[in-house]
Write an enzyme that holds these catalytic residues in place. Structure first.
Site, PDB file in Angstrom:
ATOM      1  CD  GLU A 102      -2.777  -0.708   2.599  1.00 40.01           C
ATOM      2  OE1 GLU A 102      -3.622  -1.554   2.855  1.00 40.01           O
ATOM      3  OE2 GLU A 102      -2.602   0.318   3.270  1.00 40.01           O
ATOM      4  CB  CYS A 115       2.561   7.478   3.098  1.00 39.74           C
ATOM      5  SG  CYS A 115       2.779   6.198   4.344  1.00 39.74           S
ATOM      6  CB  CYS A 154       4.606  -5.186   9.442  1.00 35.95           C
ATOM      7  SG  CYS A 154       5.784  -4.462  10.598  1.00 35.95           S
ATOM      8  CB  CYS A 182       1.886  -2.629  16.258  1.00 36.43           C
ATOM      9  SG  CYS A 182       3.596  -2.092  16.156  1.00 36.43           S
ATOM     10  CB  CYS A 236      -0.719  -2.257  13.068  1.00 35.97           C
ATOM     11  SG  CYS A 236      -0.167  -2.059  11.376  1.00 35.97           S
ATOM     12  CD  GLU A 273      10.902  -0.445  12.084  1.00 37.21           C
ATOM     13  OE1 GLU A 273       9.963   0.015  12.750  1.00 37.21           O
ATOM     14  OE2 GLU A 273      11.856   0.253  11.678  1.00 37.21           O
ATOM     15  CB  SER A 315       5.861   4.335  16.206  1.00 36.70           C
ATOM     16  OG  SER A 315       5.800   4.779  14.879  1.00 36.70           O
ATOM     17  CG  LEU A 316       7.540   6.771  22.846  1.00 40.29           C
ATOM     18  CD1 LEU A 316       8.853   6.072  22.536  1.00 40.29           C
ATOM     19  CD2 LEU A 316       7.802   8.187  23.355  1.00 40.29           C
ATOM     20  CG  HIS A 317       2.431   4.065  19.152  1.00 42.69           C
ATOM     21  ND1 HIS A 317       2.250   5.314  18.615  1.00 42.69           N
ATOM     22  CD2 HIS A 317       2.730   3.256  18.100  1.00 42.69           C
ATOM     23  CE1 HIS A 317       2.450   5.261  17.298  1.00 42.69           C
ATOM     24  NE2 HIS A 317       2.739   4.041  16.960  1.00 42.69           N
ATOM     25  CG  ASN A 353      -7.515   6.032  10.667  1.00 41.10           C
ATOM     26  OD1 ASN A 353      -8.542   6.664  10.856  1.00 41.10           O
ATOM     27  ND2 ASN A 353      -6.735   6.230   9.630  1.00 41.10           N
ATOM     28  CB  CYS A 399      -0.825   1.068   8.457  1.00 43.87           C
ATOM     29  SG  CYS A 399       0.494   0.023   8.030  1.00 43.87           S
TER      30      CYS A 399
HETATM   31  S1  SF4 Z   1       2.419  -0.141  13.095  1.00 37.49           S
HETATM   32 FE1  SF4 Z   1       4.179  -0.229  11.714  1.00 37.49          FE
HETATM   33  S2  SF4 Z   1       5.683  -1.489  12.825  1.00 37.49           S
HETATM   34 FE2  SF4 Z   1       3.706  -1.858  13.824  1.00 37.49          FE
HETATM   35  S3  SF4 Z   1       2.876  -3.722  12.798  1.00 37.49           S
HETATM   36 FE3  SF4 Z   1       2.068  -1.890  11.718  1.00 37.49          FE
HETATM   37  S4  SF4 Z   1       3.489  -1.554  10.008  1.00 37.49           S
HETATM   38 FE4  SF4 Z   1       4.530  -2.885  11.521  1.00 37.49          FE
END
Ligand code: SF4
Length: 303
Positions: free
Chosen positions: A58, A71, A78, A82, A85, A128, A176-178, A252, A295
């Protein structure tokens, strides 16, 4: 080819005609093609790139005033996984090669109406980037875009952040701390168990000190998980002293995952706590909800 966005050899009119005719027997100009393009009312355009082996990645074009940000993805899927995600839901199929990342850029520039229309590039799509280090660093050098207009987004691999600082191509860094502590971050980003949040923040600050480039700590706000006033207080303490720009992003929602963004008043309260502590804080508007802009979602629907 990067300058003129020619898709095939016939479009390379600066080459002699006999050469243009001879080249297709020896070389292929692009290994991938764009497939689904969806546009949101706010101007965000999401597109899928089908790779040579039929896999999909994407990309997104995001207009904002005079800026047009492209982007790009760095991996198919990935491996980081996360919890919030869509890209991490099914793991990783493979790394993208440098030429495939460059082709994503070419497809995006073509959709934008020309390479000069793309003002900024962010490596913030699927994958990543620092887990595909060599291909990503080779590709971003080939875009022909100034390093100060490129941002690499990472969950934070401390050794690779420090290596990137020495590349001589100082891009901006978004970490990306989150979460404000290891307990919360371990739940959201499994890779955190390997390094710990303190190491990640230290490496990000070292990057800023060595390159002088923008370093931003990204923080997705998730209701009931990391978005309360106590989390904001802990984040302020974690980032006290040193470099500490924060981008707050209400989540999102992803179909099939239980996470939701907090109400707008909680987002503002979180930002107010950080600002009171002197931390420069921006709240980013979620873009393109209508077109699966979180994403990995468009890809999941179109395989
Ligand atoms: S947020 Fe980024 S690093 Fe985390 S699973 Fe999704 S694509 Fe991978």
């Amino acid at each position: 080819m990067v300058d003129r966005l020619a898709e095939g050899f016939e479009g390379m009119t600066d080459l002699p005609l006999p050469l243009r005719r001879a080249l297709p027997a020896r070389l292929r100009p692009l290994s991938s093609r764009t497939e689904v393009v969806r546009r949101s009312p706010d101007g965000t355009a999401k597109f899928l790139v089908r790779l040579e082996d039929d896999l999909l990645v994407e990309c997104v074009l995001i207009p904002e005033g005079a800026r047009l940000t492209l982007c790009l993805s760095s991996q198919v899927g990935c491996p980081v996984g996360c919890a919030f995600c869509a890209s991490g839901l099914e793991g990783v199929a493979r790394n993208l090669a440098a030429h495939e990342i460059l082709e994503e850029f070419l497809h995006g520039a073509r959709l934008a109406g020309g390479r000069d229309r793309v003002t900024h590039v962010v490596m913030m799509g699927m994958g990543e980037p620092l887990l595909n280090y060599d291909a990503v660093t080779a590709a971003i050098r080939a875009f022909g875009v100034s390093a100060r207009r490129i941002t690499l987004s990472t969950v934070g691999l401390p050794d690779r952040i420090r290596r990137l600082a020495g590349e001589g191509f100082p891009v901006n860094l978004a970490v990306s701390l989150h979460a404000p502590d290891d307990e919360t971050r371990d739940r959201l980003i499994p890779l955190n168990r390997k390094f710990g949040i303190g190491e990640v923040v230290a490496a990000a600050r070292a990057y800023f000190e060595e390159t002088g480039r923008d370093v931003t700590f990204e923080y997705l706000l998730i209701e009931g998980v990391n978005a309360g006033p106590a989390h904001a207080g802990r984040l302020a303490r974690l980032l006290s002293g040193g470099h500490r720009n924060v981008n707050l992003i209400p989540l999102n929602p992803v179909e099939g995952l239980p996470f939701r963004p907090p109400p707008a008043r909680d987002v503002e309260a979180f930002a107010a706590i950080l600002r009171r502590e002197g931390i420069p804080t921006h709240v980013r508007r979620p873009r393109g909800r209508e077109i699966d802009a979180a994403c990995g979602q468009l890809r999941r629907r179109h395989r």
